[in-house]
Write a protein that holds these residues in place. Sequence first.
Motif, PDB file in Angstrom:
ATOM      1  N   ILE A 140       0.833  -1.206   0.000  1.00 26.86           N
ATOM      2  CA  ILE A 140       0.000   0.000   0.000  1.00 26.86           C
ATOM      3  C   ILE A 140       0.865   1.252   0.000  1.00 26.86           C
ATOM      4  O   ILE A 140       0.615   2.214  -0.735  1.00 26.86           O
ATOM      5  N   ALA A 141       1.933   1.220   0.835  1.00 23.98           N
ATOM      6  CA  ALA A 141       2.799   2.405   0.937  1.00 23.98           C
ATOM      7  C   ALA A 141       3.528   2.680  -0.370  1.00 23.98           C
ATOM      8  O   ALA A 141       3.622   3.831  -0.803  1.00 23.98           O
ATOM      9  N   ILE A 142       4.033   1.626  -1.025  1.00 26.16           N
ATOM     10  CA  ILE A 142       4.790   1.851  -2.259  1.00 26.16           C
ATOM     11  C   ILE A 142       3.875   2.310  -3.387  1.00 26.16           C
ATOM     12  O   ILE A 142       4.276   3.110  -4.243  1.00 26.16           O
ATOM     13  N   LEU A 143       2.639   1.820  -3.392  1.00 32.66           N
ATOM     14  CA  LEU A 143       1.706   2.251  -4.433  1.00 32.66           C
ATOM     15  C   LEU A 143       1.330   3.720  -4.247  1.00 32.66           C
ATOM     16  O   LEU A 143       1.271   4.484  -5.225  1.00 32.66           O
ATOM     17  N   MET A 144       1.100   4.116  -2.991  1.00 28.42           N
ATOM     18  CA  MET A 144       0.767   5.512  -2.732  1.00 28.42           C
ATOM     19  C   MET A 144       1.959   6.431  -3.004  1.00 28.42           C
ATOM     20  O   MET A 144       1.793   7.598  -3.380  1.00 28.42           O
ATOM     21  N   THR A 145       3.167   5.906  -2.839  1.00 32.00           N
ATOM     22  CA  THR A 145       4.368   6.722  -3.040  1.00 32.00           C
ATOM     23  C   THR A 145       4.770   6.815  -4.504  1.00 32.00           C
ATOM     24  O   THR A 145       5.124   7.899  -5.003  1.00 32.00           O
ATOM     25  N   GLU A 146       4.704   5.677  -5.212  1.00 37.61           N
ATOM     26  CA  GLU A 146       5.252   5.615  -6.565  1.00 37.61           C
ATOM     27  C   GLU A 146       4.224   5.930  -7.653  1.00 37.61           C
ATOM     28  O   GLU A 146       4.605   6.409  -8.730  1.00 37.61           O
ATOM     29  N   ALA A 147       2.955   5.605  -7.399  1.00 36.22           N
ATOM     30  CA  ALA A 147       1.949   5.810  -8.447  1.00 36.22           C
ATOM     31  C   ALA A 147       1.832   7.292  -8.795  1.00 36.22           C
ATOM     32  O   ALA A 147       1.761   8.151  -7.909  1.00 36.22           O
ATOM     33  N   GLY A 148       1.843   7.576 -10.057  1.00 37.96           N
ATOM     34  CA  GLY A 148       1.735   8.951 -10.517  1.00 37.96           C
ATOM     35  C   GLY A 148       3.055   9.624 -10.819  1.00 37.96           C
ATOM     36  O   GLY A 148       3.091  10.670 -11.460  1.00 37.96           O
ATOM     37  N   HIS A 149       4.158   9.035 -10.387  1.00 35.60           N
ATOM     38  CA  HIS A 149       5.467   9.599 -10.700  1.00 35.60           C
ATOM     39  C   HIS A 149       5.790   9.322 -12.172  1.00 35.60           C
ATOM     40  O   HIS A 149       5.543   8.220 -12.670  1.00 35.60           O
ATOM     41  N   PRO A 150       6.351  10.276 -12.892  1.00 36.66           N
ATOM     42  CA  PRO A 150       6.576  10.071 -14.336  1.00 36.66           C
ATOM     43  C   PRO A 150       7.530   8.929 -14.664  1.00 36.66           C
ATOM     44  O   PRO A 150       7.396   8.292 -15.712  1.00 36.66           O
ATOM     45  N   ASP A 151       8.502   8.642 -13.793  1.00 35.76           N
ATOM     46  CA  ASP A 151       9.467   7.574 -14.060  1.00 35.76           C
ATOM     47  C   ASP A 151       9.118   6.267 -13.358  1.00 35.76           C
ATOM     48  O   ASP A 151       9.899   5.309 -13.400  1.00 35.76           O
ATOM     49  N   SER A 152       7.984   6.218 -12.681  1.00 34.83           N
ATOM     50  CA  SER A 152       7.638   5.038 -11.887  1.00 34.83           C
ATOM     51  C   SER A 152       7.218   3.881 -12.774  1.00 34.83           C
ATOM     52  O   SER A 152       6.612   4.052 -13.833  1.00 34.83           O
ATOM     53  N   ASN A 153       7.552   2.649 -12.318  1.00 35.52           N
ATOM     54  CA  ASN A 153       7.090   1.429 -12.990  1.00 35.52           C
ATOM     55  C   ASN A 153       6.189   0.609 -12.071  1.00 35.52           C
ATOM     56  O   ASN A 153       5.925  -0.555 -12.341  1.00 35.52           O
TER      57      ASN A 153
END
Length: 263
Positions: A140-153
């Motif tokens: 949950i934490a990584i999805l909330m942190t990484e989702a939406g970042h332009p370079d995120s996978n």
Amino acid sequence: MPSPVRFIPPSAFELLMMVLSIVSLVAIILHQFGPFTADEKQLLLYLDTSICMILLSHFFYGLFQAPNKKRFLKVHWIDFISSIPAIDVLRYGRIFQVLRVLRMLRVANQVIRHLLKNSGSTMMASMLLVLVVVISGSAIAILMTEAGHPDSNIETAEDAIWWALVTISTVGYGDHYPVTTAGRIISSVVIFAGVSLFAGISGLVASAVLSPRADEQQKATDTNRQKGEQLSRQLGDLHTEVTSLREEIHQLKTLLAESRSKP
């Protein structure tokens, strides 16, 4: 005078199921009322479904082990119904499971003594609980942190769960990885937790495999000691009998000598 009611404290795994039920209830409430995105709600749903599988496995294991299966079903039927993952409204039935265990926890000192006596199962249940919490919380934490970042996978719930499983097992395929500073901090915590947890689980499994041999050796040692004590008692009895025979023989010799000395 009425007979006292026998208190049976909950086992470590029953306490684990209670905590997982609470986690599942929180996940369902957040899924329905929380201000989350569709992917985050999907992740909460995956978490609840995984917990449902664990609860169902525990229910069927208890049913298989129960000597009186009708009585077990009569007491735990709500646990089965509330663990069906396809029906959301029934999942609130886990409140009854939580309340039942909490009612047993009123006698906390007996519960603590029972858990300390069964330290192996308590430690295993604690590690499984930490494992579930770390996987679900980190996903949950990584999805909330990484989702939406332009370079995120890591953009979907499936990506987050896969990342959490790969990271906590320290496999590190590299197909999904954090690109933000907060995500890397979360990854570091998950890696350290995974190394510690799997090392502890490996130690418990090795102990469980080797403990029957140790028990057999201890049993053989106790048997040999009992045989030695029995043999010592027999030797002592034999020594006593020999001493008694010597005294009787001495008395007979004395009587014979006295009878011969008489005219």
